[in-house]
Design an enzyme around this catalytic site. Structure first.
Site, PDB file in Angstrom:
ATOM      1  N   HIS A   1       0.852  -1.198   0.000  1.00 13.96           N
ATOM      2  CA  HIS A   1       0.000   0.000   0.000  1.00 13.96           C
ATOM      3  C   HIS A   1       0.885   1.244   0.000  1.00 13.96           C
ATOM      4  O   HIS A   1       2.101   1.151   0.160  1.00 13.96           O
ATOM      5  CB  HIS A   1      -0.968  -0.014   1.185  1.00 13.96           C
ATOM      6  CG  HIS A   1      -0.337   0.101   2.547  1.00 13.96           C
ATOM      7  ND1 HIS A   1       0.574  -0.810   3.030  1.00 13.96           N
ATOM      8  CD2 HIS A   1      -0.504   1.008   3.534  1.00 13.96           C
ATOM      9  CE1 HIS A   1       0.937  -0.463   4.258  1.00 13.96           C
ATOM     10  NE2 HIS A   1       0.306   0.648   4.584  1.00 13.96           N
TER      11      HIS A   1
ATOM     12  N   HIS B   1       1.259   3.927   1.987  1.00 16.99           N
ATOM     13  CA  HIS B   1       1.780   4.689   3.118  1.00 16.99           C
ATOM     14  C   HIS B   1       3.301   4.653   2.989  1.00 16.99           C
ATOM     15  O   HIS B   1       3.884   3.605   2.681  1.00 16.99           O
ATOM     16  CB  HIS B   1       1.316   4.085   4.452  1.00 16.99           C
ATOM     17  CG  HIS B   1      -0.094   4.468   4.798  1.00 16.99           C
ATOM     18  ND1 HIS B   1      -0.916   3.701   5.586  1.00 16.99           N
ATOM     19  CD2 HIS B   1      -0.826   5.572   4.456  1.00 16.99           C
ATOM     20  CE1 HIS B   1      -2.098   4.306   5.713  1.00 16.99           C
ATOM     21  NE2 HIS B   1      -2.063   5.434   5.026  1.00 16.99           N
TER      22      HIS B   1
ATOM     23  N   ASP C   1       5.905   4.466   4.751  1.00 15.69           N
ATOM     24  CA  ASP C   1       6.810   3.527   5.415  1.00 15.69           C
ATOM     25  C   ASP C   1       6.833   2.168   4.728  1.00 15.69           C
ATOM     26  O   ASP C   1       7.557   1.272   5.153  1.00 15.69           O
ATOM     27  CB  ASP C   1       6.466   3.392   6.911  1.00 15.69           C
ATOM     28  CG  ASP C   1       5.027   2.958   7.165  1.00 15.69           C
ATOM     29  OD1 ASP C   1       4.133   3.396   6.411  1.00 15.69           O
ATOM     30  OD2 ASP C   1       4.795   2.191   8.117  1.00 15.69           O
ATOM     31  N   HIS C   2       6.046   2.023   3.649  1.00 14.83           N
ATOM     32  CA  HIS C   2       6.061   0.773   2.893  1.00 14.83           C
ATOM     33  C   HIS C   2       6.616   0.942   1.472  1.00 14.83           C
ATOM     34  O   HIS C   2       6.723  -0.041   0.756  1.00 14.83           O
ATOM     35  CB  HIS C   2       4.660   0.151   2.856  1.00 14.83           C
ATOM     36  CG  HIS C   2       4.222  -0.327   4.208  1.00 14.83           C
ATOM     37  ND1 HIS C   2       4.158  -1.652   4.547  1.00 14.83           N
ATOM     38  CD2 HIS C   2       3.881   0.352   5.334  1.00 14.83           C
ATOM     39  CE1 HIS C   2       3.773  -1.775   5.817  1.00 14.83           C
ATOM     40  NE2 HIS C   2       3.594  -0.566   6.315  1.00 14.83           N
TER      41      HIS C   2
ATOM     42  N   HIS D   1      -7.210  -1.843   5.593  1.00 14.54           N
ATOM     43  CA  HIS D   1      -6.448  -0.750   6.173  1.00 14.54           C
ATOM     44  C   HIS D   1      -7.138   0.573   5.857  1.00 14.54           C
ATOM     45  O   HIS D   1      -8.180   0.590   5.215  1.00 14.54           O
ATOM     46  CB  HIS D   1      -5.020  -0.812   5.618  1.00 14.54           C
ATOM     47  CG  HIS D   1      -4.018  -0.078   6.444  1.00 14.54           C
ATOM     48  ND1 HIS D   1      -4.018  -0.081   7.813  1.00 14.54           N
ATOM     49  CD2 HIS D   1      -2.963   0.696   6.093  1.00 14.54           C
ATOM     50  CE1 HIS D   1      -3.030   0.656   8.264  1.00 14.54           C
ATOM     51  NE2 HIS D   1      -2.368   1.146   7.246  1.00 14.54           N
TER      52      HIS D   1
ATOM     53  N   ASP E   1      -0.375  -4.222   6.500  1.00 12.43           N
ATOM     54  CA  ASP E   1      -0.988  -3.476   7.600  1.00 12.43           C
ATOM     55  C   ASP E   1      -2.490  -3.719   7.520  1.00 12.43           C
ATOM     56  O   ASP E   1      -3.109  -3.476   6.486  1.00 12.43           O
ATOM     57  CB  ASP E   1      -0.737  -1.972   7.435  1.00 12.43           C
ATOM     58  CG  ASP E   1       0.700  -1.593   7.750  1.00 12.43           C
ATOM     59  OD1 ASP E   1       1.534  -2.504   7.908  1.00 12.43           O
ATOM     60  OD2 ASP E   1       0.981  -0.376   7.833  1.00 12.43           O
TER      61      ASP E   1
ATOM     62  N   HIS F   1       6.056  -4.899  12.473  1.00 16.91           N
ATOM     63  CA  HIS F   1       5.434  -3.573  12.349  1.00 16.91           C
ATOM     64  C   HIS F   1       5.130  -3.000  13.736  1.00 16.91           C
ATOM     65  O   HIS F   1       4.016  -2.574  14.042  1.00 16.91           O
ATOM     66  CB  HIS F   1       4.156  -3.647  11.503  1.00 16.91           C
ATOM     67  CG  HIS F   1       3.749  -2.317  10.918  1.00 16.91           C
ATOM     68  ND1 HIS F   1       2.831  -1.495  11.537  1.00 16.91           N
ATOM     69  CD2 HIS F   1       4.128  -1.661   9.807  1.00 16.91           C
ATOM     70  CE1 HIS F   1       2.655  -0.412  10.800  1.00 16.91           C
ATOM     71  NE2 HIS F   1       3.447  -0.485   9.744  1.00 16.91           N
TER      72      HIS F   1
END
Lengths: 305, 305
Positions: B61, B63, B65-66, B139, B209, B267
């Site tokens: 996805h 976000h 941090d990914h 998510h 997530d 995570h």
């Protein structure tokens, strides 16, 4: 305190635990971030530099090793609840990239992000304590350098002499700014008779990524500390030119011609593990040279008076 | 060899030298990169994993941090002269972001980058050795999990018995695939009389997530190893739900319901420095749990037969 802390000193591909370009310039209570390569937010944590104290970020150009850490830093500032405005000075297309990244993540920043696109050589910020200017350098894509200047402080009154010369005290503010005094009878009291010059402002120039070009020396004339890239050692000057980068000797020549007081070199190619030769070659021409090493803060010395 | 190497195990804000999410799944000679948080290329160097061996990248996805490490990784692959095709499976808007970043840098990749947008639950890659499927998780924004399956190997012929039962050797290939044999006179030779079952394929499911949702257990039923996020300890289940994340007990419940053989958790929120409690709480419900620790490779065991 006026100094620069190196967070990343490597060129494009990270290597030997050297990181892509990022620097923190500290000027008293102000922190300026110049360039923001991937991993900058981790480097800030590593060297215990508080992100919340950064209010101005300057991005020289849009090669990834100079800005891929920015979306992460800005996002983390938001997650940490930052409320203060943040000023970002960068090439215009970065605004769209950043906005797109925030949009797809459905992220609303809790602080105001002011985007200032770079253009002609200009003063970007100016207040009574400091100024920041940008100037074009010469790279494969649009690229800018930055000069951070401490403002020159006003002259000090030599009270004993000012009283002896009968300068009225209401005139002292103008003396501090360098004016002479003319008495009612037309006598001139020269400013230098009754004031003491204060410490001149120091300055730091960051020349980003650039091919060797003597025009840069004119733009950074007389700075206290000059950061100039040295991607390659001197023998690779042809490769440097081909890729719009510079060598050790070329950085030294710019420092000499600019009559800079100190030279800081960085943006080392990943082909070199050992950096000793960079220092040797550069100091051959310009002795006041230091290697930009990560985690080290280089103090910007007082200029000679 | 079938295993997963953790490159980043932290949630959004990097902390305590823990990095944002990235994992390398190794299946014999294949390397799959799942998610690519900021700093992934440095983590690959740190753990001596060769970027050139990665041919498939999966992004769960958008976000940051990914995926904030992806532009840097792709650019570096180009600078290092990669020639092999690279397949990227990711949410559709990433294509525009990546293209914009390449365009402003005036970068032409020297290899072909195939972009495959994620959509419905589907098989993304399938060949004789492995398959990769994506499935939706739950998510705050569109998000997918992935299952990598080793293909079940064909059955082995028990030659002695096959000869005794007079199965002609031209029919052996069909025996390997599980068919029975019928002789000209109409007699049936059951497949299990003349073949030996081979090792069943192992599988790894990555759930990205997600908020706790039992529907996930059905999607990852019977996997050999399940990776499920545990952003928070069990007491913070309300915060977890609010932020579309999961707790230790919720991850364990999914693993139980899915009848997974092993559970890997990660995570972790930046609010926790020590991770011990994550393991304690999760193993309370699901003993075959391991903490996803950076630099560690977790082997995906053979399923029980």
């Amino acid at each position: 305190m006026f100094g620069v802390t190196i967070l990343g000193n490597n060129s494009a591909i990270p290597a030997y635990d050297r990181h892509p370009t990022a620097q923190i310039v500290t000027l008293n209570e102000q922190l300026f971030l110049i360039d923001c390569g991937e991993g900058t937010q981790m480097q800030l944590s590593r060297y215990k530099i508080r992100r919340s104290r950064i209010n101005h970020i300057f991005i020289s150009h849009l090669h990834g090793d100079h800005y891929f850490g920015l979306p992460g830093l800005v996002t983390s500032m938001g997650l940490m609840g930052r409320e203060n405005d943040l000023h970002l000075y960068a090439p215009a297309p970065l605004q769209q990239i950043l906005q797109l990244q925030l949009d797809v993540a459905d992220t609303k920043l809790p602080f105001k992000l002011h985007f200032h696109p770079l253009g002609n050589d200009a003063t970007l910020v100016s207040n009574e304590k400091f100024s920041v200017e940008c100037f074009r350098v010469y790279h494969r894509i649009d690229c800018w350098g930055f000069i951070i200047r401490e403002k020159k402080k006003p002259r000090k009154i030599d009270r004993e002499k000012a009283v002896a010369c009968q300068v009225p005290s209401v005139y002292y503010e103008r003396l501090k700014n360098g004016d002479d005094y003319e008495s009612r009878t037309g006598e001139i009291v020269k400013n230098e008779w009754v004031t003491i010059p204060n410490i001149p402002g120091r300055s730091y120039a960051y020349c980003a990524d650039t091919i060797f070009n003597p025009a840069i020396a004119e733009k950074v004339k007389h700075v206290s500390m000059l950061y100039h890239e040295t991607t390659y050692l001197k023998t690779l000057h042809e490769r440097a030119a081909l890729r719009y980068h510079s060598t050790t000797h070329q950085a030294a020549q710019i420092a000499l011609q600019a009559e800079a007081r100190q030279l800081l070199i960085g943006h080392f190619s990943s082909k070199y593990e050992d950096l000793g030769e960079f220092l040797t070659e550069t100091t051959d021409l310009f002795p006041q040279t230091q290697l930009a090493l990560e985690g080290v803060t280089y103090l910007i010395n007082q200029d000679k008076q």
